[in-house]
Design a protein around this motif. Structure first.
Motif, PDB file in Angstrom:
ATOM      1  N   SER A 184      39.003  22.061  66.186  1.00  0.00           N
ATOM      2  CA  SER A 184      40.161  22.799  66.703  1.00  0.00           C
ATOM      3  C   SER A 184      41.327  22.506  65.757  1.00  0.00           C
ATOM      4  CB  SER A 184      40.454  22.376  68.138  1.00  0.00           C
ATOM      5  OG  SER A 184      39.449  22.856  69.019  1.00  0.00           O
ATOM      6  N   ASP A 239      39.500  27.709  75.406  1.00  0.00           N
ATOM      7  CA  ASP A 239      38.200  27.496  74.772  1.00  0.00           C
ATOM      8  C   ASP A 239      37.963  28.594  73.750  1.00  0.00           C
ATOM      9  OD1 ASP A 239      36.938  25.176  75.883  1.00  0.00           O
ATOM     10  OD2 ASP A 239      36.650  26.267  77.757  1.00  0.00           O
ATOM     11  N   GLY A 240      37.812  28.219  72.483  1.00  0.00           N
ATOM     12  CA  GLY A 240      37.453  29.181  71.464  1.00  0.00           C
ATOM     13  C   GLY A 240      38.498  30.260  71.249  1.00  0.00           C
ATOM     14  N   SER A 248      30.655  21.371  71.849  1.00  0.00           N
ATOM     15  CA  SER A 248      30.691  22.005  70.521  1.00  0.00           C
ATOM     16  C   SER A 248      29.360  21.881  69.778  1.00  0.00           C
ATOM     17  CB  SER A 248      31.836  21.418  69.691  1.00  0.00           C
ATOM     18  OG  SER A 248      31.792  19.998  69.664  1.00  0.00           O
ATOM     19  N   ARG A 253      36.980  23.538  71.773  1.00  0.00           N
ATOM     20  CA  ARG A 253      35.872  24.407  71.388  1.00  0.00           C
ATOM     21  C   ARG A 253      36.284  25.339  70.252  1.00  0.00           C
ATOM     22  NH1 ARG A 253      32.878  26.536  76.426  1.00  0.00           N
ATOM     23  NH2 ARG A 253      32.154  24.378  76.487  1.00  0.00           N
ATOM     24  N   PHE A 254      36.709  24.719  69.140  1.00  0.00           N
ATOM     25  CA  PHE A 254      37.040  25.458  67.915  1.00  0.00           C
ATOM     26  C   PHE A 254      38.221  26.405  68.119  1.00  0.00           C
ATOM     27  CE2 PHE A 254      32.403  24.689  68.027  1.00  0.00           C
ATOM     28  CZ  PHE A 254      32.315  23.731  67.021  1.00  0.00           C
ATOM     29  N   SER A 255      39.200  25.994  68.895  1.00  0.00           N
ATOM     30  CA  SER A 255      40.435  26.765  69.038  1.00  0.00           C
ATOM     31  C   SER A 255      41.323  26.479  67.836  1.00  0.00           C
ATOM     32  CB  SER A 255      41.153  26.380  70.335  1.00  0.00           C
ATOM     33  OG  SER A 255      40.459  26.890  71.460  1.00  0.00           O
ATOM     34  N   ASP A 300      34.381  19.090  67.075  1.00  0.00           N
ATOM     35  CA  ASP A 300      35.163  20.202  67.615  1.00  0.00           C
ATOM     36  C   ASP A 300      36.346  20.459  66.681  1.00  0.00           C
ATOM     37  OD1 ASP A 300      36.645  22.049  68.966  1.00  0.00           O
ATOM     38  OD2 ASP A 300      36.755  20.935  70.846  1.00  0.00           O
ATOM     39  N   GLY A 359      37.093  32.013  75.428  1.00  0.00           N
ATOM     40  CA  GLY A 359      36.711  32.819  74.285  1.00  0.00           C
ATOM     41  C   GLY A 359      37.653  33.976  74.021  1.00  0.00           C
ATOM     42  N   THR A 411      41.839  31.856  69.187  1.00  0.00           N
ATOM     43  CA  THR A 411      42.487  31.895  67.883  1.00  0.00           C
ATOM     44  C   THR A 411      43.751  32.736  67.996  1.00  0.00           C
ATOM     45  OG1 THR A 411      40.392  31.703  66.679  1.00  0.00           O
ATOM     46  CG2 THR A 411      42.254  32.652  65.485  1.00  0.00           C
ATOM     47  N   GLU A 415      40.841  35.622  72.483  1.00  0.00           N
ATOM     48  CA  GLU A 415      41.715  35.371  71.336  1.00  0.00           C
ATOM     49  C   GLU A 415      42.978  36.223  71.419  1.00  0.00           C
ATOM     50  OE1 GLU A 415      39.192  36.198  67.979  1.00  0.00           O
ATOM     51  OE2 GLU A 415      38.314  34.192  68.057  1.00  0.00           O
TER      52      GLU A 415
END
Length: 274
Positions: free
Chosen positions: A147, A77-78, A140, A101-103, A145, A56, A80, A58
């Motif tokens: 990403s 993971d996660g 997710s 996981r939405f990276s 997911d 998580g 940005t 960023e």
């Protein structure tokens, strides 16, 4: 705890353990962890977790050092806006570098990756983007997911047991550019690159030695994935029994005539180039 703008410089030496980052930088003030190649982050063996985990966290820059001897090398993971650059990642039980996981909006550039899949060959990808549909409920929240919009550029990938790069269903809009693949040790896959996401640009990559095809697409599930991808200016010296480019199914994927294929027993592609 690290703060935005911090620069953590590793001195040469071996640092044993699993390293987790949870603090975030910002777009204008990322957190940097850097060091020379002989600064080595060493896990506890090929069954022992993630050596580096952006959990998580960023806007991190990971630059220059070595990551070795863990189940997974770098797990994001996660995250940005993070940059994973010029690392040497080797001797992992599973994949070397994984964005999931939405990276989104990250850069994986100039890394040297080798000797993956020492725990389970089928999980031995060099770079892995997203999550397989079968794991969405674990990773997710039962959603794709997404990403998305990641740049994978200029990496040197060899000694993998599975794909050099595996782009999963649910991901969109990324770019895979100017990477080099040697698939001589692939035993649990049949291509250097497998694209199951949508709207990726696969451009200017070079591959040698594949057990079947050079580049593939696949449609997984009923979400409409594995479509809208463009293959441009790649060089595939397959040295194998398949195609340079195999699209399964073809859908809205495009193989441009700017690609070059040699030593592929089935030929250039299973579609006409454009």
């Amino acid at each position: 705890m690290a703060q935005p703008g911090d620069v953590i410089v590793l001195a040469p030496g071996t640092y044993e353990g699993n390293f987790v980052a949870t603090a975030s930088g910002t777009a204008s003030s990322p957190i940097t962890l850097c060091g020379p190649k002989d600064a080595v982050l060493q896990g506890g063996g090929v069954k022992d977790g993630y050596i580096v985990h952006l959990d998580g966290a960023e806007y991190w820059h990971l630059i220059g050092f070595t990551v070795t001897n863990g189940q997974k090398g770098v797990m994001a993971d996660g995250t940005t806006g993070s940059v994973i650059e010029n690392l040497t990642v080797s001797d992992t039980g599973d994949e070397a570098i994984h964005l999931r996981r939405f990276s989104t909006g990250n850069i994986v550039r100039g890394n040297t990756i080798s000797n993956t899949g020492q725990r389970k060959p089928k999980f031995g990808e060099g770079i892995y983007i997203g999550t397989a549909e079968s794991n969405w409920c674990d990773i997710s929240d039962c959603q794709p997911d997404a990403s998305d919009d990641n740049l994978i550029e200029g990496n040197l990938i060899s000694g993998t047991t599975s794909e050099a790069v595996d782009i999963k269903e649910g991901t969109r809009g990324g770019t895979l550019r100017a990477n080099s693949f040697d698939g001589a040790t692939i035993s649990a896959a049949d291509s250097w690159v497998d694209v199951k996401g949508n709207d990726w640009l696969i451009e200017g990559n070079t591959g040698v030695n594949s057990p079947l095809d050079g580049f593939q697409t696949h449609e997984i599930g009923d979400g409409g994935y594995g479509s809208g991808n463009v293959f441009r200016g790649n060089t595939a010296t397959v040295n194998g029994p398949g195609f340079g480019f195999s699209l399964t199914p073809v859908r809205d994927n495009v193989v441009e005539c700017s690609n070059t294929v040699s030593a592929a027993a089935e030929g250039f592609a299973n579609v006409e180039c454009r």
